[in-house]
Design an enzyme around this catalytic site. Structure first.
Site, PDB file in Angstrom:
ATOM      1  N   CYS A  88     -19.607 -33.979  44.455  1.00 51.89           N
ATOM      2  CA  CYS A  88     -20.886 -33.721  43.450  1.00 51.89           C
ATOM      3  C   CYS A  88     -21.517 -32.382  43.879  1.00 51.89           C
ATOM      4  O   CYS A  88     -20.528 -31.369  43.146  1.00 51.89           O
ATOM      5  CB  CYS A  88     -21.994 -34.647  43.772  1.00 51.89           C
ATOM      6  N   HIS A 181     -20.283 -39.700  44.519  1.00 56.12           N
ATOM      7  CA  HIS A 181     -20.850 -39.608  45.779  1.00 56.12           C
ATOM      8  C   HIS A 181     -19.944 -41.024  46.667  1.00 56.12           C
ATOM      9  O   HIS A 181     -20.162 -41.920  46.784  1.00 56.12           O
ATOM     10  CB  HIS A 181     -22.328 -40.121  46.122  1.00 56.12           C
ATOM     11  N   GLU A 183     -19.208 -41.369  49.589  1.00 55.39           N
ATOM     12  CA  GLU A 183     -19.619 -41.836  51.017  1.00 55.39           C
ATOM     13  C   GLU A 183     -20.745 -42.963  50.758  1.00 55.39           C
ATOM     14  O   GLU A 183     -21.081 -43.559  51.881  1.00 55.39           O
ATOM     15  CB  GLU A 183     -20.480 -40.544  51.647  1.00 55.39           C
TER      16      GLU A 183
HETATM   17  N1  GLN Z   1     -27.422 -31.947  39.977  1.00 49.03           N
HETATM   18  C1  GLN Z   1     -27.005 -31.515  41.604  1.00 49.03           C
HETATM   19  C2  GLN Z   1     -26.821 -29.910  41.491  1.00 49.03           C
HETATM   20  O1  GLN Z   1     -26.595 -29.428  40.460  1.00 49.03           O
HETATM   21  C3  GLN Z   1     -25.892 -32.324  42.053  1.00 49.03           C
HETATM   22  C4  GLN Z   1     -26.113 -33.771  42.206  1.00 49.03           C
HETATM   23  C5  GLN Z   1     -25.415 -34.236  43.547  1.00 49.03           C
HETATM   24  O2  GLN Z   1     -24.904 -33.538  44.308  1.00 49.03           O
HETATM   25  N2  GLN Z   1     -25.985 -35.409  43.629  1.00 49.03           N
HETATM   26  O3  GLN Z   1     -26.522 -29.537  42.524  1.00 49.03           O
END
Ligand code: GLN
Length: 198
Positions: A88, A181, A183
């Site tokens: 992410c 995610h 995890e």
């Molecule tokens: N929207 C977040 C960002 O731009 C990422 C979201 C996340 O890691 N769950 O960093």
């Protein structure tokens, strides 16, 4: 719990712990009997054989990477082949180009992908999906939280899973990225997959 099999006690994994969802990653590695330490300083980084960049807020992480003086040493280790798993926000940090980022936001340019931040909408548009991952028999339950979208893949990048038309898991040499995610799934198989490349 799905897929607890390998024990790689000799490997020391670092989890970047400046901000975000690092604790659950550590827990997964502990379930796999793998030593996982928090990385907050260049001295911590020197001790690790592999690194996870967790989800969180990539703009904040970018600032903290600079203020902690970790950006340069991580960049160097990535070029030397340090295995890394970016999830992410971690995927955003590893990408070549960030769309809808902050003007001063840094990325490591470690994988040949362009990503768009928050491309699936705001926090309330977060969603979950069972996805088919190459090399895993059973689907993986993927949790997407304000997830980035991979909007283009360059040469050398192998897509490993899709959600709809979007690539959501990809690899280029030592760099593995997921837009979700892993995890949070109560499933260690993706962390095991990462460790196989270490
Ligand atoms: N929207 C977040 C960002 O731009 C990422 C979201 C996340 O890691 N769950 O960093």
């Amino acid at each position: 719990m799905v897929g607890v099999s390998s024990k790689k006690a000799a490997i020391k994994v670092g989890v970047l712990a400046l901000q975000g969802a690092f604790a659950r990653h550590q827990k997964v590695f502990h379930e796999l009997s793998v030593d996982a330490i928090e990385v907050r300083t260049p001295a911590n980084l020197e001790k690790v054989d592999a690194l996870v960049m967790p989800g969180g807020e990539s703009t904040t992480m970018s600032q903290l990477l600079e203020s902690s003086q970790l950006f340069e040493p991580i960049s160097r280790r990535l070029k030397e082949g340090l295995p890394v798993f970016g999830t992410c926000a971690g995927m955003i940090l590893l990408s070549r180009t960030i769309l809808d980022g902050r003007a001063d936001q840094l990325s490591f340019d470690a994988i040949n992908i362009d990503v768009q931040r928050n491309a699936y909408g705001r926090q309330i548009d977060s969603f979950e999906a069972d996805i088919k991952i190459d090399s895993l028999d059973q689907p993986f339950h993927a949790v997407f939280i304000r997830a980035p979208r991979i909007v283009s893949l360059g040469s050398g990048v192998t897509p490993l899973a899709y959600c709809g038309d979007d690539v959501v898991l990809a690899r280029q040499e030592n760099v593995l990225v997921a837009s979700f995610h892993p995890e949070l799934a109560d499933d260690v198989r993706l962390h095991e997959l990462f460790l196989k490349g270490v």
